[in-house]
Write an enzyme that holds these catalytic residues in place. Structure first.
Site, PDB file in Angstrom:
ATOM      1  N   CYS A   1       0.798  -1.229   0.000  1.00 39.49           N
ATOM      2  CA  CYS A   1       0.000   0.000   0.000  1.00 39.49           C
ATOM      3  C   CYS A   1       0.830   1.279   0.000  1.00 39.49           C
ATOM      4  O   CYS A   1       0.303   2.351  -0.296  1.00 39.49           O
ATOM      5  CB  CYS A   1      -0.953   0.002   1.195  1.00 39.49           C
ATOM      6  SG  CYS A   1      -2.199  -1.304   1.104  1.00 39.49           S
TER       7      CYS A   1
ATOM      8  N   HIS B   1      -2.600   7.196   2.858  1.00 39.84           N
ATOM      9  CA  HIS B   1      -3.154   5.919   2.407  1.00 39.84           C
ATOM     10  C   HIS B   1      -4.512   5.725   3.071  1.00 39.84           C
ATOM     11  O   HIS B   1      -4.662   5.921   4.279  1.00 39.84           O
ATOM     12  CB  HIS B   1      -2.201   4.793   2.781  1.00 39.84           C
ATOM     13  CG  HIS B   1      -2.788   3.433   2.642  1.00 39.84           C
ATOM     14  ND1 HIS B   1      -3.455   3.021   1.508  1.00 39.84           N
ATOM     15  CD2 HIS B   1      -2.833   2.388   3.506  1.00 39.84           C
ATOM     16  CE1 HIS B   1      -3.874   1.783   1.667  1.00 39.84           C
ATOM     17  NE2 HIS B   1      -3.514   1.378   2.876  1.00 39.84           N
TER      18      HIS B   1
ATOM     19  N   ASN C   1     -10.334   0.822   0.665  1.00 41.72           N
ATOM     20  CA  ASN C   1      -8.875   0.802   0.601  1.00 41.72           C
ATOM     21  C   ASN C   1      -8.487   0.214  -0.753  1.00 41.72           C
ATOM     22  O   ASN C   1      -8.724  -0.973  -1.010  1.00 41.72           O
ATOM     23  CB  ASN C   1      -8.340  -0.056   1.752  1.00 41.72           C
ATOM     24  CG  ASN C   1      -6.826  -0.176   1.771  1.00 41.72           C
ATOM     25  OD1 ASN C   1      -6.154   0.062   0.783  1.00 41.72           O
ATOM     26  ND2 ASN C   1      -6.292  -0.581   2.916  1.00 41.72           N
TER      27      ASN C   1
END
Length: 351
Positions: free
Chosen positions: A126, A266, A296
């Protein structure tokens, strides 16, 4: 740990700026009710724990490269460049089309840059986009080349266990991209920091499918090809490691929390981001989020959120922007930049 730039308030950028942004979100919207039943939870539970309302899912015949190429086209249009202008294409992903070749090579071909432009992948899960951004900036600055396309793209829906409430409710599919190019007066990338924490690598993983545990009937039956995450461990990592590191990075660059106009983290989990922003002392109104509608999206979450913030009209020329990617590895990538307003032509394609 790698730290680049010394950004102090009076320092001029090295000459590389984000010239355009783009993103691509699949058209299929998956609401909480659709994932809640298999995960043994409810829409109310998902909203309370994560703040997520929906996420997107790629079509069965779509691969990571398809989303990445669409986001790349949008960023190139925003920047006013063509494939012939690109000397470098970097794709950050932990869900590549296939083990070989690099997904970036597929993207380069799809964009018409398959002859000449260097293309490679980055996998720091990520945090991958911010790692790729820092790498591309240094390559451009050191080579004298003009433009690079940096993309974060993931299709996590292919590696999720629908019954695992720790992961199935969180993730969506998508891609975001930026074009890097020459900066103009006082704008551009100021500083970056990349750090790894390999001792905590087992907090997030896909165990099977590599050289240590090749895919087999046994690994498939055991679900070892699924993405797994220790949610509590990740939350503790963010609180104990990520938050202090971001604070130190901003201070060492010569700024304070109040100087940050746009914090683009993020999009791990809405509740986690609320805690992170509060700890850093960054006002909620300056934290840019997209998790409510997209969940996400892995390496795509920072560039997707950056693109949406840019298209919203909130980001003005000269604003101070802080990018923070963190996740599997464990890894942390940070970038601080003075925003250089791109051309007003922005779009988010749906595929």
């Amino acid at each position: 740990m790698i730290t680049t730039g010394t950004a102090g308030a009076g320092r001029a950028p090295a000459g590389i700026a984000i010239r355009g942004t783009g993103s691509c979100l699949p058209s299929h919207v998956v609401g909480n009710d659709e994932v809640a039943a298999a995960a043994g939870v409810s829409d109310e539970w998902i909203r309370g724990k994560t703040g997520i309302r929906a996420r997107r899912r790629a079509k069965a015949d779509e691969a990571t490269s398809d989303l990445a190429a669409a986001a790349g086209r949008a960023a190139m249009e925003s920047a006013g460049v063509t494939a012939a202008d690109l000397s470098l294409i970097v794709v950050a992903t932990s869900t590549p089309d296939q083990p070989q070749p690099p997904t970036a090579s597929v993207v380069a071909d799809l964009l018409g840059a398959g002859h000449g432009a260097a293309a490679f992948d980055v996998n720091t899960v990520c945090s991958g986009f911010v790692f790729a951004l820092n790498a591309a900036e240094h390559i451009l600055a050191g080579s004298g080349s003009s433009y690079a396309l940096v993309i974060g793209a993931d299709i996590y829906s292919r590696i999720l266990d629908p019954a695992d409430r720790r992961t199935a409710i969180l993730f969506g599919d998508g891609a975001g991209a930026v074009v890097l190019g020459p900066a103009r007066g006082g704008r551009g990338l100021l500083a970056g920091r990349l750090a790894g924490f390999g001792a905590e690598r087992d907090l997030i993983e896909v165990a099977a499918g590599g050289s240590r545990l090749p895919a087999s009937a046994e690994t498939l039956a055991a679900g070892r090809h699924y993405f797994t995450m220790n949610g509590r461990g990740v939350r503790d990592f963010v609180a104990a490691t990520v938050a202090p590191a971001i604070g130190d990075f901003v201070r060492e660059a010569g700024f304070g929390p109040g100087d940050v106009d746009h914090f683009v983290p993020h999009q791990a989990n809405g509740r986690m981001l609320e805690e992170l922003s509060a700890t850093l002392g960054i006002a909620a109104g300056r934290t840019r989020v997209t998790y409510e509608d997209f969940g996400n999206t892995g390496a795509a979450s920072v560039p997707v959120t950056l693109d949406h913030a840019a298209r919203s009209g909130r980001m003005r020329d000269g604003d101070l922007v802080l990018l923070a990617g963190f996740g599997g590895g464990m890894a942390l990538g940070l970038s601080l930049l003075r925003w250089q307003a791109p051309r007003p032509s922005h779009r988010t394609p749906h595929v």
